[in-house]
Design a protein around this motif. Structure first.
Motif, PDB file in Angstrom:
ATOM      1  N   GLU A 171       0.827  -1.212   0.000  1.00  0.00           N
ATOM      2  CA  GLU A 171       0.000   0.000   0.000  1.00  0.00           C
ATOM      3  C   GLU A 171       0.859   1.259   0.000  1.00  0.00           C
ATOM      4  OE1 GLU A 171      -4.105  -1.469   2.159  1.00  0.00           O
ATOM      5  OE2 GLU A 171      -2.539  -0.583   3.404  1.00  0.00           O
ATOM      6  N   LEU A 172       1.899   1.278   0.808  1.00  0.00           N
ATOM      7  CA  LEU A 172       2.777   2.452   0.855  1.00  0.00           C
ATOM      8  C   LEU A 172       3.504   2.657  -0.468  1.00  0.00           C
ATOM      9  CD1 LEU A 172       4.371   2.098   4.399  1.00  0.00           C
ATOM     10  CD2 LEU A 172       2.886   3.952   3.621  1.00  0.00           C
ATOM     11  N   THR A 173       4.140   1.603  -0.944  1.00  0.00           N
ATOM     12  CA  THR A 173       4.926   1.698  -2.175  1.00  0.00           C
ATOM     13  C   THR A 173       4.039   1.998  -3.372  1.00  0.00           C
ATOM     14  OG1 THR A 173       6.494   0.103  -1.256  1.00  0.00           O
ATOM     15  CG2 THR A 173       6.609   0.502  -3.621  1.00  0.00           C
ATOM     16  N   GLY A 174       2.960   1.257  -3.494  1.00  0.00           N
ATOM     17  CA  GLY A 174       2.058   1.463  -4.625  1.00  0.00           C
ATOM     18  C   GLY A 174       1.467   2.851  -4.646  1.00  0.00           C
ATOM     19  N   SER A 175       1.075   3.363  -3.486  1.00  0.00           N
ATOM     20  CA  SER A 175       0.473   4.695  -3.461  1.00  0.00           C
ATOM     21  C   SER A 175       1.490   5.779  -3.794  1.00  0.00           C
ATOM     22  CB  SER A 175      -0.204   4.965  -2.112  1.00  0.00           C
ATOM     23  OG  SER A 175       0.709   4.912  -1.053  1.00  0.00           O
ATOM     24  N   VAL A 176       2.723   5.645  -3.338  1.00  0.00           N
ATOM     25  CA  VAL A 176       3.754   6.637  -3.680  1.00  0.00           C
ATOM     26  C   VAL A 176       4.063   6.588  -5.173  1.00  0.00           C
ATOM     27  CG1 VAL A 176       6.192   7.237  -3.373  1.00  0.00           C
ATOM     28  CG2 VAL A 176       4.761   6.749  -1.379  1.00  0.00           C
ATOM     29  N   LEU A 177       4.201   5.383  -5.723  1.00  0.00           N
ATOM     30  CA  LEU A 177       4.477   5.258  -7.154  1.00  0.00           C
ATOM     31  C   LEU A 177       3.338   5.854  -7.988  1.00  0.00           C
ATOM     32  CD1 LEU A 177       6.030   1.674  -7.376  1.00  0.00           C
ATOM     33  CD2 LEU A 177       7.220   3.876  -7.407  1.00  0.00           C
ATOM     34  N   LEU A 178       2.113   5.590  -7.594  1.00  0.00           N
ATOM     35  CA  LEU A 178       0.973   6.155  -8.327  1.00  0.00           C
ATOM     36  C   LEU A 178       0.935   7.671  -8.211  1.00  0.00           C
ATOM     37  CD1 LEU A 178      -2.192   3.950  -7.815  1.00  0.00           C
ATOM     38  CD2 LEU A 178      -0.856   4.304  -9.864  1.00  0.00           C
ATOM     39  N   PHE A 179       1.099   8.179  -7.008  1.00  0.00           N
ATOM     40  CA  PHE A 179       1.033   9.624  -6.800  1.00  0.00           C
ATOM     41  C   PHE A 179       2.060  10.352  -7.661  1.00  0.00           C
ATOM     42  CE2 PHE A 179       2.161  13.580  -4.682  1.00  0.00           C
ATOM     43  CZ  PHE A 179       0.909  14.172  -4.563  1.00  0.00           C
ATOM     44  N   LEU A 180       3.273   9.835  -7.672  1.00  0.00           N
ATOM     45  CA  LEU A 180       4.337  10.472  -8.448  1.00  0.00           C
ATOM     46  C   LEU A 180       4.235  10.169  -9.943  1.00  0.00           C
ATOM     47  CD1 LEU A 180       7.383   9.774  -6.103  1.00  0.00           C
ATOM     48  CD2 LEU A 180       6.113  11.924  -6.362  1.00  0.00           C
ATOM     49  N   GLY A 181       3.527   9.110 -10.277  1.00  0.00           N
ATOM     50  CA  GLY A 181       3.514   8.694 -11.674  1.00  0.00           C
ATOM     51  C   GLY A 181       4.869   8.136 -12.067  1.00  0.00           C
ATOM     52  N   LEU A 182       5.517   7.478 -11.133  1.00  0.00           N
ATOM     53  CA  LEU A 182       6.835   6.889 -11.343  1.00  0.00           C
ATOM     54  C   LEU A 182       6.685   5.374 -11.251  1.00  0.00           C
ATOM     55  CD1 LEU A 182       9.920   7.311 -11.595  1.00  0.00           C
ATOM     56  CD2 LEU A 182      10.000   7.306  -9.105  1.00  0.00           C
ATOM     57  N   SER A 240       4.457   3.818 -12.584  1.00  0.00           N
ATOM     58  CA  SER A 240       3.044   3.812 -12.196  1.00  0.00           C
ATOM     59  C   SER A 240       2.345   2.508 -12.547  1.00  0.00           C
ATOM     60  CB  SER A 240       2.312   4.989 -12.823  1.00  0.00           C
ATOM     61  OG  SER A 240       2.471   4.972 -14.219  1.00  0.00           O
ATOM     62  N   ARG A 241       2.742   1.870 -13.638  1.00  0.00           N
ATOM     63  CA  ARG A 241       2.110   0.597 -13.979  1.00  0.00           C
ATOM     64  C   ARG A 241       2.467  -0.474 -12.955  1.00  0.00           C
ATOM     65  NH1 ARG A 241       2.708   1.831 -20.233  1.00  0.00           N
ATOM     66  NH2 ARG A 241       0.498   2.095 -20.677  1.00  0.00           N
ATOM     67  N   LEU A 242       3.681  -0.452 -12.464  1.00  0.00           N
ATOM     68  CA  LEU A 242       4.076  -1.367 -11.398  1.00  0.00           C
ATOM     69  C   LEU A 242       3.277  -1.074 -10.131  1.00  0.00           C
ATOM     70  CD1 LEU A 242       5.903  -3.558 -10.190  1.00  0.00           C
ATOM     71  CD2 LEU A 242       7.578  -1.755  -9.704  1.00  0.00           C
ATOM     72  N   GLY A 243       3.147   0.200  -9.778  1.00  0.00           N
ATOM     73  CA  GLY A 243       2.344   0.576  -8.610  1.00  0.00           C
ATOM     74  C   GLY A 243       0.894   0.147  -8.755  1.00  0.00           C
ATOM     75  N   VAL A 275      -4.814   2.995 -15.238  1.00  0.00           N
ATOM     76  CA  VAL A 275      -3.384   3.332 -15.147  1.00  0.00           C
ATOM     77  C   VAL A 275      -2.537   2.193 -15.685  1.00  0.00           C
ATOM     78  CG1 VAL A 275      -1.499   3.910 -13.561  1.00  0.00           C
ATOM     79  CG2 VAL A 275      -3.768   4.906 -13.213  1.00  0.00           C
ATOM     80  N   LEU A 276      -2.901   0.960 -15.376  1.00  0.00           N
ATOM     81  CA  LEU A 276      -2.151  -0.188 -15.883  1.00  0.00           C
ATOM     82  C   LEU A 276      -2.187  -0.228 -17.409  1.00  0.00           C
ATOM     83  CD1 LEU A 276      -0.565  -2.752 -15.083  1.00  0.00           C
ATOM     84  CD2 LEU A 276      -2.746  -3.972 -15.126  1.00  0.00           C
ATOM     85  N   ALA A 277      -3.360   0.006 -17.989  1.00  0.00           N
ATOM     86  CA  ALA A 277      -3.518  -0.105 -19.436  1.00  0.00           C
ATOM     87  C   ALA A 277      -2.967   1.099 -20.201  1.00  0.00           C
ATOM     88  CB  ALA A 277      -5.001  -0.278 -19.779  1.00  0.00           C
ATOM     89  N   ARG A 278      -3.130   2.302 -19.658  1.00  0.00           N
ATOM     90  CA  ARG A 278      -2.771   3.520 -20.403  1.00  0.00           C
ATOM     91  C   ARG A 278      -1.589   4.274 -19.827  1.00  0.00           C
ATOM     92  NH1 ARG A 278      -5.092   1.246 -23.869  1.00  0.00           N
ATOM     93  NH2 ARG A 278      -7.171   1.747 -24.613  1.00  0.00           N
ATOM     94  N   GLY A 279      -1.104   3.876 -18.670  1.00  0.00           N
ATOM     95  CA  GLY A 279       0.039   4.554 -18.077  1.00  0.00           C
ATOM     96  C   GLY A 279      -0.391   5.735 -17.228  1.00  0.00           C
ATOM     97  N   ALA A 280       0.593   6.490 -16.792  1.00  0.00           N
ATOM     98  CA  ALA A 280       0.362   7.578 -15.841  1.00  0.00           C
ATOM     99  C   ALA A 280      -0.109   8.866 -16.495  1.00  0.00           C
ATOM    100  CB  ALA A 280       1.636   7.850 -15.050  1.00  0.00           C
ATOM    101  N   GLY A 281       0.109   9.015 -17.784  1.00  0.00           N
ATOM    102  CA  GLY A 281      -0.300  10.238 -18.461  1.00  0.00           C
ATOM    103  C   GLY A 281       0.814  11.272 -18.530  1.00  0.00           C
TER     104      GLY A 281
END
Length: 158
Positions: A86-97, A99-102, A136-142
């Motif tokens: 939850e911590l790692t995934g949320s940080v990766l998503l928030f940053l868009g870094l 992001s597909r892994l997150g 996000v998984l299919a289209r990426g972070a944008g």
């Protein structure tokens, strides 16, 4: 006369034309804005969940032991794994870094919750989390992401 009829039937005026133009307005919203909103919304939910777990660790381990009842995984292992995801995934998503892994990590958390913990809440999990994470998984972070920035930097150097 035929050309006038074709033109007028393809671009209606009046109330029908206004209605059709109004329906097409959302098509002008950038997908990157939708991706950013999805990333931030889901990241916030999972960040808050992880913070709650960390705030009272003994209670968290008890929940994993007594209420969640995950098969094949000891609660003293499952609790830190879930919290780390939850911590790692949320940080990766928030940053868009990465992001597909997150998104994939958090989809795994959602799947475990759905299958083993709260199977009756499938509509909530699908609607609120899995659909946004799948986007996000299919289209990426944008465009508003470190993924896009890294892509630009590395494509120049290649």
């Amino acid at each position: 006369m035929t050309a006038i009829r074709e033109y007028s039937s393809s671009t209606p005026t009046g109330l029908i034309g206004l209605y059709r133009r109004a329906l097409k307005l959302p098509e002008h919203i950038s997908l990157s804005i939708v991706q950013l909103a999805a990333r931030i919304a889901v990241a916030h939910v999972f960040w808050q969940s992880a913070q709650t777990k960390l705030a009272s660790w003994p209670v968290t381990v008890q929940l994993f032991a007594n209420e969640y009842n995950l098969p094949f995984v000891d609660p003293t292992i499952a609790a830190p794994l879930a919290t780390a995801a939850e911590l790692t995934g949320s940080v990766l998503l928030f940053l868009g870094l990465f992001s597909r892994l997150g998104a994939l990590m958090l989809l795994g958390v959602v799947a475990v919750i759905q299958i083993f913990v709260f199977p009756e809440n499938w509509a909530e999990h699908l609607q609120q989390w899995a659909s946004l994470l799948s986007l996000v998984l299919a289209r990426g972070a944008g465009a508003f992401s470190f993924d896009r920035l890294a892509d630009r930097v590395f494509s120049r150097s290649a």
